[in-house]
Every structure is written in structure tokens, then in C-alpha cells.
Design a protein around this motif. Structure first.
Motif, PDB file in Angstrom:
ATOM      1  N   PHE A   1       0.833  -1.199   0.000  1.00  0.00           N
ATOM      2  CA  PHE A   1       0.000   0.000   0.000  1.00  0.00           C
ATOM      3  C   PHE A   1       0.874   1.258   0.000  1.00  0.00           C
ATOM      4  O   PHE A   1       1.996   1.249   0.524  1.00  0.00           O
ATOM      5  CB  PHE A   1      -0.881   0.042   1.250  1.00  0.00           C
ATOM      6  CG  PHE A   1      -1.833  -1.118   1.392  1.00  0.00           C
ATOM      7  CD1 PHE A   1      -3.126  -1.029   0.913  1.00  0.00           C
ATOM      8  CD2 PHE A   1      -1.423  -2.286   2.006  1.00  0.00           C
ATOM      9  CE1 PHE A   1      -4.004  -2.095   1.051  1.00  0.00           C
ATOM     10  CE2 PHE A   1      -2.287  -3.359   2.149  1.00  0.00           C
ATOM     11  CZ  PHE A   1      -3.587  -3.267   1.666  1.00  0.00           C
ATOM     12  N   ALA A   2       0.336   2.321  -0.561  1.00  0.00           N
ATOM     13  CA  ALA A   2       0.970   3.627  -0.412  1.00  0.00           C
ATOM     14  C   ALA A   2       0.751   4.094   1.022  1.00  0.00           C
ATOM     15  O   ALA A   2      -0.291   3.815   1.621  1.00  0.00           O
ATOM     16  CB  ALA A   2       0.368   4.629  -1.399  1.00  0.00           C
ATOM     17  N   ALA A   3       1.728   4.782   1.585  1.00  0.00           N
ATOM     18  CA  ALA A   3       1.643   5.217   2.977  1.00  0.00           C
ATOM     19  C   ALA A   3       2.257   6.596   3.128  1.00  0.00           C
ATOM     20  O   ALA A   3       3.102   7.000   2.320  1.00  0.00           O
ATOM     21  CB  ALA A   3       2.360   4.216   3.888  1.00  0.00           C
TER      22      ALA A   3
ATOM     23  N   ARG B   1       7.216   5.488   2.522  1.00  0.00           N
ATOM     24  CA  ARG B   1       6.013   5.821   1.739  1.00  0.00           C
ATOM     25  C   ARG B   1       5.269   4.575   1.252  1.00  0.00           C
ATOM     26  O   ARG B   1       4.498   4.641   0.310  1.00  0.00           O
ATOM     27  CB  ARG B   1       6.365   6.727   0.553  1.00  0.00           C
ATOM     28  CG  ARG B   1       6.992   8.060   0.962  1.00  0.00           C
ATOM     29  CD  ARG B   1       7.305   8.903  -0.252  1.00  0.00           C
ATOM     30  NE  ARG B   1       6.083   9.310  -0.925  1.00  0.00           N
ATOM     31  CZ  ARG B   1       5.966   9.444  -2.247  1.00  0.00           C
ATOM     32  NH1 ARG B   1       6.998   9.165  -3.031  1.00  0.00           N
ATOM     33  NH2 ARG B   1       4.828   9.826  -2.786  1.00  0.00           N
ATOM     34  N   TRP B   2       5.492   3.442   1.897  1.00  0.00           N
ATOM     35  CA  TRP B   2       4.737   2.234   1.567  1.00  0.00           C
ATOM     36  C   TRP B   2       4.592   1.353   2.797  1.00  0.00           C
ATOM     37  O   TRP B   2       5.317   1.504   3.781  1.00  0.00           O
ATOM     38  CB  TRP B   2       5.389   1.441   0.429  1.00  0.00           C
ATOM     39  CG  TRP B   2       6.845   1.097   0.567  1.00  0.00           C
ATOM     40  CD1 TRP B   2       7.891   1.731  -0.036  1.00  0.00           C
ATOM     41  CD2 TRP B   2       7.441   0.036   1.353  1.00  0.00           C
ATOM     42  NE1 TRP B   2       9.091   1.143   0.313  1.00  0.00           N
ATOM     43  CE2 TRP B   2       8.843   0.104   1.161  1.00  0.00           C
ATOM     44  CE3 TRP B   2       6.930  -0.957   2.181  1.00  0.00           C
ATOM     45  CZ2 TRP B   2       9.733  -0.790   1.772  1.00  0.00           C
ATOM     46  CZ3 TRP B   2       7.800  -1.853   2.790  1.00  0.00           C
ATOM     47  CH2 TRP B   2       9.184  -1.763   2.587  1.00  0.00           C
ATOM     48  N   MET B   3       3.628   0.467   2.732  1.00  0.00           N
ATOM     49  CA  MET B   3       3.441  -0.539   3.770  1.00  0.00           C
ATOM     50  C   MET B   3       3.220  -1.884   3.096  1.00  0.00           C
ATOM     51  O   MET B   3       2.429  -1.996   2.153  1.00  0.00           O
ATOM     52  CB  MET B   3       2.228  -0.208   4.643  1.00  0.00           C
ATOM     53  CG  MET B   3       1.998  -1.225   5.773  1.00  0.00           C
ATOM     54  SD  MET B   3       0.412  -0.989   6.628  1.00  0.00           S
ATOM     55  CE  MET B   3      -0.720  -1.800   5.466  1.00  0.00           C
ATOM     56  N   LEU B   4       3.937  -2.895   3.551  1.00  0.00           N
ATOM     57  CA  LEU B   4       3.766  -4.252   3.049  1.00  0.00           C
ATOM     58  C   LEU B   4       2.930  -5.032   4.046  1.00  0.00           C
ATOM     59  O   LEU B   4       3.178  -4.991   5.241  1.00  0.00           O
ATOM     60  CB  LEU B   4       5.129  -4.930   2.877  1.00  0.00           C
ATOM     61  CG  LEU B   4       5.098  -6.413   2.478  1.00  0.00           C
ATOM     62  CD1 LEU B   4       4.518  -6.598   1.081  1.00  0.00           C
ATOM     63  CD2 LEU B   4       6.498  -7.024   2.570  1.00  0.00           C
TER      64      LEU B   4
ATOM     65  N   ALA C   1      -2.647   7.691   0.531  1.00  0.00           N
ATOM     66  CA  ALA C   1      -2.268   6.728   1.555  1.00  0.00           C
ATOM     67  C   ALA C   1      -3.389   5.715   1.765  1.00  0.00           C
ATOM     68  O   ALA C   1      -4.567   6.072   1.800  1.00  0.00           O
ATOM     69  CB  ALA C   1      -1.966   7.451   2.867  1.00  0.00           C
ATOM     70  N   GLY C   2      -3.021   4.467   1.890  1.00  0.00           N
ATOM     71  CA  GLY C   2      -4.001   3.400   2.073  1.00  0.00           C
ATOM     72  C   GLY C   2      -4.433   2.747   0.791  1.00  0.00           C
ATOM     73  O   GLY C   2      -5.117   1.715   0.819  1.00  0.00           O
TER      74      GLY C   2
END
Length: 245
Positions: free
Chosen positions: A114-116, A170-173, A209-210
């Protein structure tokens, strides 16, 4: 815990769009594998010895995962190693491929990136929401400490789910695990090894984000899916024709 070698030479080659096979001949040509110190405070997605890595800053070709994986599944925004005992499964939706899973002897793993935002630990917030949602659904839930921080664990009868998340630049796995409770510990350990070898390519485009980062199915896989769907449609048409005869 996670043994893999990093190549000595570095290059700036950009990642492609097909699944990457790591030649067996590369094994042994690298530096001796080392056991990285594992802990949330030790994690560095750019300069660290274990991932998930920031694929926009780190070239996956610098690494040799052939001892662990049969190849790398390139999904555009994600490069995920497929372990030797795993297989790729694509879940189809009304308009095409909807979700990609890695099926293992211990259960199923579903990776999503995801973008974060830059300054917020998005996983810390998401983990609490996931835990609350699972509890409201009647599952037995708990938080467990993992290599990158808190992980969500849930059980229902003989089945278990586990969600592991990691916040990067700037991302979440997020990896969602599902399988029998009896093999849950093995599935969690295997997934952590996959995460340690995963690359996230967020890109520079503005993304709210999200929002899940876009996934591209490798062309060879897309062609195989198309042939499979065409064969299914043909078999269904023949079956309906025989029923009307």
C-alpha cells in the motif's frame, strides 16, 4: 534465522516485468551468507541486510535467493520470492486477476503493498483496526511480537490467520496468512523468510495513503490464465450444448 547472500558488485539495472529465475550457477559465487540481527530497531529497507527492501533504492539483482526460492514473482510494485515448496495461485475477479496468493504446504500467503504517508507508521494503526475487526467477527485474536513489530494472530476452530505488516518509506507491506492451526507456526516462519527477501517498488507517482499499489501479472502467467479460462469456457459451452441435445 534468514540466510542469504548479497552480491559484491552493484548495478543500476531497472527491474523488469516478468518473473525472475535465479540461476543455480550463481549459488556459491557470493559472499558467505550471514545471519542478520533481527529486530524492529535493526530494520533498514535501504541499507539493511534483510528486507522488505525499498525496491526503488535497492536493486534485487544484488541478491541471490536461489537457496530459498525457485524464482522471484515480479508484480510490478512487488518482487516476492516464491519458495521451493510454494506455488503461485491467481484469484480471478469479474474483470480479470484480482489477487495473487503463494500456496505452501502449511497454508496460503497473500502479499499486498500500500501507499503510505512519510511520517506515520501506517502498520501500527492498521494492526489495531485489523485486530478489532477480527474480534468483532468472533475470532479469538491476539497481538504477537514479530521481527518488524506487532503481528495480528487469530484463530477460529481448527483454522488460523496471521497478519504481518511492515512500514517502509512511503509504503506498507502486508502479508495475510491463512491455514490450519496445526501448521500456523511453520507458515508464520516461512512468511517471515519471504518478507525478508521481498522488494516493494512504490514509485514516485502521487498515490493516496491506504491505496493498494498496482499489481501487474507477468505476461507468461497472464497467457496461461487466458488459455485456462478459454478452456473452461469451451468445456462449459460443450456441457450446455450436450444438455440441450
Amino acid at each position: 534465522m534468514w540466510r542469504f547472500a548479497k552480491k559484491k558488485q552493484k548495478n543500476s539495472a531497472e527491474h523488469g516485468t516478468d518473473a525472475v529465475e535465479v540461476p543455480e550457477s550463481q549459488a556459491g559465487a557470493e559472499e558467505p551468507a550471514a545471519e542478520p540481527a533481527v529486530g524492529a530497531s535493526d530494520y533498514d529497507p535501504v541499507e539493511g541486510d534483510f528486507g522488505p527492501f525499498d525496491g526503488d533504492s535497492v536493486d534485487y539483482r544484488q541478491f541471490d535467493f536461489s537457496d530459498f526460492a525457485k524464482g522471484g514473482l515480479d508484480l510490478g510494485s512487488l518482487m516476492v520470492p516464491v519458495p521451493h515448496e510454494g506455488e503461485v495461485q491467481v484469484e480471478m475477479g469479474p474483470t480479470g486477476p484480482q489477487m495473487v496468493h503463494i500456496v505452501t504446504p502449511f497454508g496460503r500467503i497473500t502479499p499486498v503493498a500500500f501507499a503510505a504517508p512519510k511520517s506515520t507508521d501506517m502498520w501500527e494503526e492498521a494492526a489495531t483496526e485489523i485486530l478489532q475487526g477480527m474480534a468483532e467477527d468472533g475470532l479469538q485474536v491476539s497481538m504477537e511480537q514479530g521481527p518488524w513489530g506487532q503481528e495480528v494472530h487469530a484463530e477460529s476452530g481448527d483454522a488460523a490467520m496471521h497478519v504481518i505488516g511492515v512500514s517502509g518509506p512511503r509504503w506498507m507491506l502486508r502479508m495475510t496468512l491463512a491455514g490450519p492451526g496445526a501448521s500456523s507456526a511453520d507458515l508464520v516462519e516461512l512468511t517471515r523468510q519471504i518478507i525478508a527477501r521481498t522488494f516493494v517498488m512504490r514509485g514516485k507517482d502521487p498515490i493516496p495513503a491506504g491505496t493498494a499499489l498496482p499489481v501487474q501479472i507477468p505476461q507468461a502467467m497472464a497467457d496461461e490464465l487466458r488459455r485456462h479460462l478459454e478452456a473452461q469456457a469451451q468445456a462449459q459451452a460443450q456441457s450446455e450444448g450436450q444438455g440441450q441435445a
